[in-house]
Scaffold this motif. Structure first.
Motif, PDB file in Angstrom:
ATOM      1  N   VAL A 115     -30.821 -39.902 -31.826  1.00 23.21           N
ATOM      2  CA  VAL A 115     -31.797 -40.986 -31.693  1.00 23.21           C
ATOM      3  C   VAL A 115     -32.832 -40.523 -30.670  1.00 23.21           C
ATOM      4  N   PRO A 116     -34.064 -40.312 -31.115  1.00 26.15           N
ATOM      5  CA  PRO A 116     -35.109 -39.881 -30.181  1.00 26.15           C
ATOM      6  C   PRO A 116     -35.738 -41.062 -29.454  1.00 26.15           C
ATOM      7  N   GLY A 117     -36.390 -40.768 -28.332  1.00 28.56           N
ATOM      8  CA  GLY A 117     -37.137 -41.794 -27.611  1.00 28.56           C
ATOM      9  C   GLY A 117     -36.273 -42.717 -26.771  1.00 28.56           C
ATOM     10  N   ILE A 118     -35.146 -42.238 -26.287  1.00 26.81           N
ATOM     11  CA  ILE A 118     -34.235 -43.036 -25.466  1.00 26.81           C
ATOM     12  C   ILE A 118     -34.706 -42.968 -24.012  1.00 26.81           C
ATOM     13  N   ASP A 119     -34.752 -44.125 -23.342  1.00 24.73           N
ATOM     14  CA  ASP A 119     -35.089 -44.094 -21.918  1.00 24.73           C
ATOM     15  C   ASP A 119     -33.887 -44.490 -21.071  1.00 24.73           C
ATOM     16  N   ASN A 120     -33.288 -45.609 -21.328  1.00 17.87           N
ATOM     17  CA  ASN A 120     -32.084 -46.038 -20.598  1.00 17.87           C
ATOM     18  C   ASN A 120     -30.898 -45.928 -21.538  1.00 17.87           C
ATOM     19  N   LEU A 121     -29.851 -45.300 -21.064  1.00 17.40           N
ATOM     20  CA  LEU A 121     -28.664 -45.138 -21.899  1.00 17.40           C
ATOM     21  C   LEU A 121     -27.438 -45.413 -21.042  1.00 17.40           C
ATOM     22  N   VAL A 122     -26.722 -46.442 -21.384  1.00 14.47           N
ATOM     23  CA  VAL A 122     -25.528 -46.801 -20.622  1.00 14.47           C
ATOM     24  C   VAL A 122     -24.261 -46.635 -21.455  1.00 14.47           C
ATOM     25  N   GLU A 123     -24.399 -46.192 -22.690  1.00 11.19           N
ATOM     26  CA  GLU A 123     -23.250 -46.029 -23.572  1.00 11.19           C
ATOM     27  C   GLU A 123     -22.353 -44.897 -23.069  1.00 11.19           C
ATOM     28  N   THR A 124     -21.058 -45.132 -23.033  1.00  9.43           N
ATOM     29  CA  THR A 124     -20.136 -44.115 -22.536  1.00  9.43           C
ATOM     30  C   THR A 124     -19.821 -43.049 -23.581  1.00  9.43           C
ATOM     31  N   ASP A 125     -19.969 -43.353 -24.877  1.00  5.77           N
ATOM     32  CA  ASP A 125     -19.657 -42.359 -25.896  1.00  5.77           C
ATOM     33  C   ASP A 125     -20.902 -41.623 -26.397  1.00  5.77           C
ATOM     34  N   LEU A 126     -22.048 -41.903 -25.773  1.00  3.45           N
ATOM     35  CA  LEU A 126     -23.292 -41.210 -26.106  1.00  3.45           C
ATOM     36  C   LEU A 126     -23.797 -40.475 -24.867  1.00  3.45           C
ATOM     37  N   THR A 127     -24.577 -39.444 -25.109  1.00  9.78           N
ATOM     38  CA  THR A 127     -25.162 -38.702 -23.998  1.00  9.78           C
ATOM     39  C   THR A 127     -26.619 -38.392 -24.311  1.00  9.78           C
ATOM     40  N   LYS A 128     -27.397 -38.111 -23.264  1.00  9.54           N
ATOM     41  CA  LYS A 128     -28.817 -37.815 -23.430  1.00  9.54           C
ATOM     42  C   LYS A 128     -29.075 -36.320 -23.308  1.00  9.54           C
ATOM     43  N   THR A 129     -30.134 -35.896 -23.978  1.00  8.97           N
ATOM     44  CA  THR A 129     -30.609 -34.525 -23.838  1.00  8.97           C
ATOM     45  C   THR A 129     -31.517 -34.464 -22.616  1.00  8.97           C
ATOM     46  N   TYR A 130     -32.057 -33.265 -22.370  1.00  9.22           N
ATOM     47  CA  TYR A 130     -33.082 -33.154 -21.342  1.00  9.22           C
ATOM     48  C   TYR A 130     -34.262 -34.026 -21.739  1.00  9.22           C
ATOM     49  N   THR A 131     -35.020 -34.428 -20.760  1.00  8.66           N
ATOM     50  CA  THR A 131     -36.225 -35.204 -21.020  1.00  8.66           C
ATOM     51  C   THR A 131     -37.232 -34.344 -21.767  1.00  8.66           C
ATOM     52  N   TYR A 132     -37.810 -34.888 -22.809  1.00  7.68           N
ATOM     53  CA  TYR A 132     -38.828 -34.138 -23.541  1.00  7.68           C
ATOM     54  C   TYR A 132     -40.179 -34.826 -23.507  1.00  7.68           C
ATOM     55  N   PHE A 133     -40.223 -36.075 -23.063  1.00  8.84           N
ATOM     56  CA  PHE A 133     -41.500 -36.780 -22.938  1.00  8.84           C
ATOM     57  C   PHE A 133     -41.413 -37.667 -21.710  1.00  8.84           C
ATOM     58  N   THR A 134     -42.342 -37.490 -20.805  1.00  7.45           N
ATOM     59  CA  THR A 134     -42.410 -38.318 -19.614  1.00  7.45           C
ATOM     60  C   THR A 134     -43.765 -38.981 -19.610  1.00  7.45           C
ATOM     61  N   GLY A 135     -43.767 -40.271 -19.645  1.00  6.67           N
ATOM     62  CA  GLY A 135     -45.034 -40.967 -19.618  1.00  6.67           C
ATOM     63  C   GLY A 135     -44.877 -42.413 -20.012  1.00  6.67           C
ATOM     64  N   ALA A 136     -45.950 -43.132 -19.863  1.00  4.45           N
ATOM     65  CA  ALA A 136     -45.980 -44.521 -20.302  1.00  4.45           C
ATOM     66  C   ALA A 136     -46.307 -44.542 -21.791  1.00  4.45           C
ATOM     67  N   ILE A 137     -46.019 -45.659 -22.418  1.00  2.00           N
ATOM     68  CA  ILE A 137     -46.384 -45.845 -23.829  1.00  2.00           C
ATOM     69  C   ILE A 137     -47.564 -46.814 -23.853  1.00  2.00           C
ATOM     70  N   TYR A 138     -48.611 -46.396 -24.548  1.00  4.59           N
ATOM     71  CA  TYR A 138     -49.850 -47.162 -24.578  1.00  4.59           C
ATOM     72  C   TYR A 138     -50.187 -47.666 -25.972  1.00  4.59           C
ATOM     73  N   LEU A 139     -50.771 -48.840 -26.012  1.00  4.54           N
ATOM     74  CA  LEU A 139     -51.340 -49.362 -27.250  1.00  4.54           C
ATOM     75  C   LEU A 139     -52.668 -48.641 -27.495  1.00  4.54           C
TER      76      LEU A 139
END
Length: 185
Positions: free
Chosen positions: A109-133
């Motif tokens: 699942v791409p585009g994850i910012d907060n992840l609290v699930e114990t059976d899931l893990t995150k990759t390295y950050t690939y996008f740092t920034g705000a999301i704009y309209l």
């Protein structure tokens, strides 16, 4: 008679040159094909991944679909550079996407910012920034975004982490960001 003999010799020489040339071309094509097959084998050996299944969340605000498309493009580029096919599967909501990941129906699942699930893990950050309209209004404040995979999918996690680092180093990630997000990033 001499003209006919010279013409015959010329034709034979010319025909033998064409024959050699086409044989050489066939050999060159075989060599290129063998190199491509070898490259695919080497890449498959590096990561034991047959296919990457990516969810496509259909309930997105139209103004923000560009971020979904960016995330998918990043994964497709990573997979393509390693000869791994990508399959997209549609899900209506983000909750459905997370459930599918936990069940193993999707791989990442791409585009994850907060992840609290114990059976899931995150990759390295690939996008740092705000999301704009599109009008420039900040929709989500600056955060670091990563991809989520199941903890037991260690090969997939290694693949994405390796590729994120490689894409950052080579400027490929920045190029994709610019292509999809332009002035929004």
């Amino acid at each position: 008679m001499k003209k006919n003999l010279l013409l015959t010799i010329f034709c034979l020489v010319f025909m033998s040159m064409i024959g050699c040339s086409s044989e050489k071309t066939v050999e060159e094509n075989k060599t290129k094909e063998e190199q491509q097959v070898q490259s695919k084998i080497e890449n498959k050996a590096k990561y034991d991944i047959d296919k990457i299944i990516v969810p496509v969340q259909t309930e997105w605000t139209n103004d923000l679909k560009v971020y979904r498309d960016f995330n998918i493009a990043v994964i497709k580029e990573m997979a393509q550079s390693n000869n791994i096919p990508v399959e997209l599967r549609e899900f209506p909501t983000f909750d459905d996407v997370i459930i599918a990941l936990k069940r193993g129906d999707v791989d990442v699942v791409p585009g994850i910012d907060n992840l609290v699930e114990t059976d899931l893990t995150k990759t390295y950050t690939y996008f740092t920034g705000a999301i704009y309209l599109p009008n420039g209004e900040e929709f989500v404040p600056k955060k670091s975004y990563a991809m989520a995979v199941r903890k037991k999918d260690t090969e997939l996690l290694k693949f994405f982490n390796d590729m994120i680092l490689k894409f950052k180093e080579t400027g490929k990630l920045e190029k994709i960001q610019q292509e999809y997000l332009g002035d929004r990033n």
